[in-house]
Design an enzyme around this catalytic site. Structure first.
Site, PDB file in Angstrom:
ATOM      1  CB  CYS A  45       0.690  17.669 -25.336  1.00  0.00           C
ATOM      2  SG  CYS A  45       2.163  16.704 -25.631  1.00  0.00           S
TER       3      CYS A  45
HETATM    4  C1  BEZ Z   1       1.605  15.317 -29.545  1.00  0.00           C
HETATM    5  O1  BEZ Z   1       1.423  15.730 -28.406  1.00  0.00           O
HETATM    6  O2  BEZ Z   1       0.709  15.288 -30.359  1.00  0.00           O
HETATM    7  C2  BEZ Z   1       2.942  14.789 -29.953  1.00  0.00           C
HETATM    8  C3  BEZ Z   1       4.080  15.383 -29.468  1.00  0.00           C
HETATM    9  C4  BEZ Z   1       5.302  14.901 -29.883  1.00  0.00           C
HETATM   10  C5  BEZ Z   1       5.383  13.831 -30.745  1.00  0.00           C
HETATM   11  C6  BEZ Z   1       4.227  13.233 -31.216  1.00  0.00           C
HETATM   12  C7  BEZ Z   1       2.977  13.712 -30.819  1.00  0.00           C
END
Ligand code: BEZ
Length: 210
Positions: A45
Site C-alpha cells: 500500500c
Molecule cells: C501490503 O500492503 O503490503 C499488504 C497489506 C495487506 C496484506 C498483504 C499485503
C-alpha cells in the site's frame, strides 16, 4: 450486489485527510480514480500511495482526481502519509478516505470475505464526470497495481468518448484506434475523413488526434 460498469457510483459523505467530502460534489466535473487499500503502514500500500502521489501531474493532465481509501482513521492516515512521503520520495496531496467502520468499503464491495474478513482488497473504480462507473479492477492484497495501466485506461476511455472509437489490445495514446462494428463503412467515411484501413469487414483502423 457488486457494482458494475455503467452503474452510477454510489454517493457518500465521509471524512478524509482533506476534510469531510460529499463524493459526487468532490468529483465535480472531473474524472475520479477511486482505489482501496487493506490498511495503513503496510508495504505494498505504501508503494501504491507513493506512486499515485508521484503521478499527480499525469492525473491532472487527464482531469482525473485520485481518491484513496484505507480502513483506518484520519489520524492514522496522516501519520502514514508522512511515511509515504519519506520512503517514496514524494508529496502526497490527494485525499484518503477514513473508513475505519468499513462503511464505504462495504458499499463498494471492497471486502472480499475469502481474502480477508475485515480489510479491503485492492479495488479500482474509474468514474466519469457523470458519476458513472467506467471501469472496475480488483487486485489481491499481495499484488501492487500497475499505474501505467491505470493511466492508459483513462486515456482509452477519454479518447473513446471524444471520438466514438474503441481501442485495440495494448493500445497507447497516439496509436491507431478501432472503428466500432456499429459504424457502417459509409458513416465511417464521413466520420473519419482521414480514412481507415479495413483488415476485415469487422476490423477497421483509423487514427485520431490525441
Ligand atoms: C501490503 O500492503 O503490503 C499488504 C497489506 C495487506 C496484506 C498483504 C499485503
Amino acid at each position: 450486489m457488486a457494482l458494475r460498469i455503467g452503474d452510477i457510483a454510489p454517493n457518500f459523505q465521509v471524512d478524509t485527510t482533506a476534510g469531510n467530502i460529499n463524493f459526487h460534489d468532490w468529483i465535480g466535473g472531473s474524472w475520479c480514480f477511486f482505489f482501496s487499500h487493506p490498511a495503513d503502514f503496510t508495504p505494498v500500500c505504501t508503494t501504491e500511495m507513493g506512486r499515485t502521489a508521484q503521478l499527480a501531474g499525469e492525473f491532472t493532465k487527464r482531469n482525473t482526481k485520485p481518491l484513496g481509501l484505507s480502513t483506518d482513521g484520519v489520524q492514522e492516515h496522516l501519520e502514514w502519509i508522512k511515511d509515504v512521503d519519506d520512503t517514496q520520495n514524494t508529496v502526497l496531496e490527494f485525499p484518503i478516505v477514513a473508513d475505519a467502520d468499513r462503511k464505504i468499503a462495504k458499499l463498494y464491495d471492497m471486502i472480499h470475505d475469502n481474502e480477508s474478513s475485515n480489510a479491503a482488497v485492492r479495488s479500482v473504480f474509474i468514474i466519469d464526470p457523470d458519476k458513472k462507473i467506467r471501469l472496475t479492477m480488483t487486485y489481491p492484497m499481495s499484488v501492487g497495481r500497475n499505474f501505467d495501466e491505470i493511466l492508459r485506461v483513462i486515456d482509452a476511455l477519454q479518447t473513446g468518448d471524444k471520438n466514438g472509437i474503441a481501442t485495440p489490445a495494448d493500445w497507447q495514446l497516439g496509436d491507431d484506434v478501432i472503428i466500432p462494428p456499429s459504424v457502417s463503412n459509409e458513416d465511417a467515411e464521413k466520420k473519419f475523413p482521414q480514412g481507415f484501413r479495413q483488415i476485415r469487414p469487422y476490423l477497421r483502423y483509423t487514427s485520431v488526434a490525441s
